[in-house]
Motif scaffolding. Structure first.
Motif, short mmCIF file in Angstrom:
data_model
loop_
_atom_site.label_atom_id
_atom_site.label_comp_id
_atom_site.label_asym_id
_atom_site.label_seq_id
_atom_site.Cartn_x
_atom_site.Cartn_y
_atom_site.Cartn_z
N LYS A 7 18.37 61.43 -14.82
CA LYS A 7 19.24 60.19 -14.28
C LYS A 7 20.60 60.72 -13.79
N ARG A 8 20.84 61.97 -13.74
CA ARG A 8 22.23 62.45 -13.60
C ARG A 8 22.00 63.29 -12.20
N ALA A 9 22.90 63.48 -11.57
CA ALA A 9 22.87 64.07 -10.19
C ALA A 9 22.91 65.47 -10.37
N ARG A 10 21.90 66.30 -9.76
CA ARG A 10 21.86 67.64 -9.82
C ARG A 10 23.14 68.42 -9.17
N GLU A 11 23.56 67.65 -8.25
CA GLU A 11 24.74 68.13 -7.42
C GLU A 11 25.44 67.20 -6.78
N THR A 12 26.74 67.40 -6.76
CA THR A 12 27.67 66.43 -6.13
C THR A 12 28.11 67.23 -4.71
N LEU A 13 28.12 66.68 -3.91
CA LEU A 13 28.63 67.21 -2.33
C LEU A 13 30.09 66.79 -2.01
N PRO A 14 30.99 67.47 -2.60
CA PRO A 14 32.46 66.83 -2.19
C PRO A 14 32.93 67.44 -0.76
N LEU A 69 23.26 64.76 -4.82
CA LEU A 69 21.80 65.14 -4.83
C LEU A 69 20.93 64.88 -6.06
N TRP A 70 20.02 64.38 -6.08
CA TRP A 70 19.31 63.84 -7.18
C TRP A 70 17.98 64.49 -7.36
N ASP A 71 17.42 64.78 -8.46
CA ASP A 71 16.05 65.43 -8.66
C ASP A 71 15.42 64.50 -9.34
N VAL A 72 14.78 63.48 -8.72
CA VAL A 72 14.07 62.42 -9.10
C VAL A 72 13.37 62.69 -10.07
N THR A 73 12.52 63.74 -10.26
CA THR A 73 11.46 64.03 -11.19
C THR A 73 12.04 64.24 -12.69
N SER A 74 13.19 64.77 -12.55
CA SER A 74 13.82 65.34 -13.97
C SER A 74 14.77 64.37 -14.66
N LEU A 105 20.00 55.85 -11.41
CA LEU A 105 20.64 57.10 -11.23
C LEU A 105 22.24 56.75 -11.20
N THR A 106 23.04 57.19 -12.13
CA THR A 106 24.65 57.12 -12.14
C THR A 106 25.34 58.21 -12.01
N GLY A 107 26.50 58.08 -11.48
CA GLY A 107 27.30 58.97 -11.06
C GLY A 107 28.41 58.80 -10.09
N HIS A 108 28.08 57.98 -9.11
CA HIS A 108 29.12 57.45 -8.44
C HIS A 108 30.21 56.73 -8.76
N VAL A 109 31.27 56.99 -8.21
CA VAL A 109 32.47 56.03 -8.69
C VAL A 109 32.72 55.16 -7.67
N GLY A 110 31.89 54.98 -6.59
CA GLY A 110 32.16 53.94 -5.71
C GLY A 110 30.93 53.41 -5.07
N ALA A 111 31.21 52.44 -4.35
CA ALA A 111 29.58 51.76 -3.62
C ALA A 111 28.43 52.88 -3.02
N THR A 124 34.11 63.22 10.30
CA THR A 124 33.48 64.61 10.35
C THR A 124 32.05 64.60 9.93
N ILE A 125 31.52 65.39 10.34
CA ILE A 125 29.97 65.46 9.96
C ILE A 125 29.84 66.97 9.18
N LYS A 126 29.23 67.00 8.05
CA LYS A 126 29.16 68.29 7.28
C LYS A 126 27.72 68.52 6.98
N ILE A 127 27.36 70.06 7.28
CA ILE A 127 25.94 69.99 6.69
C ILE A 127 25.96 71.03 5.60
N TRP A 128 25.00 70.41 4.75
CA TRP A 128 25.03 71.14 3.17
C TRP A 128 23.53 71.88 3.16
N LYS A 129 23.45 73.04 2.89
CA LYS A 129 22.20 73.76 2.44
C LYS A 129 21.87 73.41 1.18
N HIS A 130 20.33 73.07 1.33
CA HIS A 130 19.96 73.03 0.00
C HIS A 130 19.28 73.95 -0.79
#
Length: 144
Positions: free
Chosen positions: A105-112, A98-103, A68-74, A138-144
Motif C-alpha cells: 500500500k506504500r509507494a515503491r518510489e517517489t519521482l520528485p 510508482l506503486w507495485d500494486v501486487t505487493s 494507496l497512501t503517500g501523496h500530500v496533495g490531490a 516541463t516534461i520529465k522522463i523517468w526510467k523504470h
C-alpha cells in the motif's frame, strides 16, 4: 464502465444491460479526479482530491481492494503499466509515485523534481519509462 464524481463516489455501469448503474462505490473523502482500468480489466484505480489512490476489483462489480497512501496533495491522474503490475500517480504535491500494486500500500518510489503540480503522466509502450507533465512547463522522463 466506471464513472467518478465530485460527490466522492464511483458508479459501475453495464451499458448493454440497462441505463442505471449496477453499483455505487464509496470510500473517497473528496471528489474523484480520474479512473483507469488495468490492461487486463482485472482492476481499476481511482485518484482523488483526498490524496489517495484506491484499487478496485474490475471483475466483481468494483469490490474495494486497497488504498494507496503517500501523496500530500490531490491525485490528478493514474496510469497502469502494460503488464498491470505497476501504477503511477500524478499529484498536486509536485511528485509522481510508482506503486507495485501486487505487493503493498506504500509507494515503491517517489519521482520528485517538478517545481509545481504534476497534471499528466503515462507509460512508454514497452514499460521502460514514465513521462510526467507539470504546471512548471516541463516534461520529465523517468526510467523504470
Amino acid at each position: 464502465l466506471v464513472s467518478g464524481s465530485d460527490d466522492f463516489t464511483l458508479f459501475v455501469w453495464h451499458p448493454r444491460e440497462g441505463k442505471h448503474p449496477i453499483t455505487r462505490l464509496t470510500g473517497h473523502q473528496q471528489a474523484v479526479n480520474h479512473i483507469a482500468f488495468s490492461p487486463d480489466g482485472r482492476y481499476f484505480a481511482s485518484g482523488s482530491f483526498d490524496k489517495k489512490v484506491k484499487i478496485w476489483d474490475g471483475r466483481n462489480n468494483g469490490a474495494f481492494l486497497k488504498t494507496l497512501t503517500g501523496h500530500v496533495g490531490a491525485v490528478y491522474q493514474v496510469a497502469w503499466s502494460s503488464d498491470g503490475r505497476f501504477l503511477v500517480s500524478a499529484s498536486k504535491d509536485s511528485t509522481a509515485k510508482l506503486w507495485d500494486v501486487t505487493s503493498g500500500k506504500r509507494a515503491r518510489e517517489t519521482l520528485p523534481g517538478h517545481a509545481d503540480e504534476v497534471y499528466a503522466l503515462d507509460w512508454s509502450p514497452n514499460g521502460s519509462s514514465v513521462a510526467t507533465g507539470s504546471k512548471d512547463r516541463t516534461i520529465k522522463i523517468w526510467k523504470h
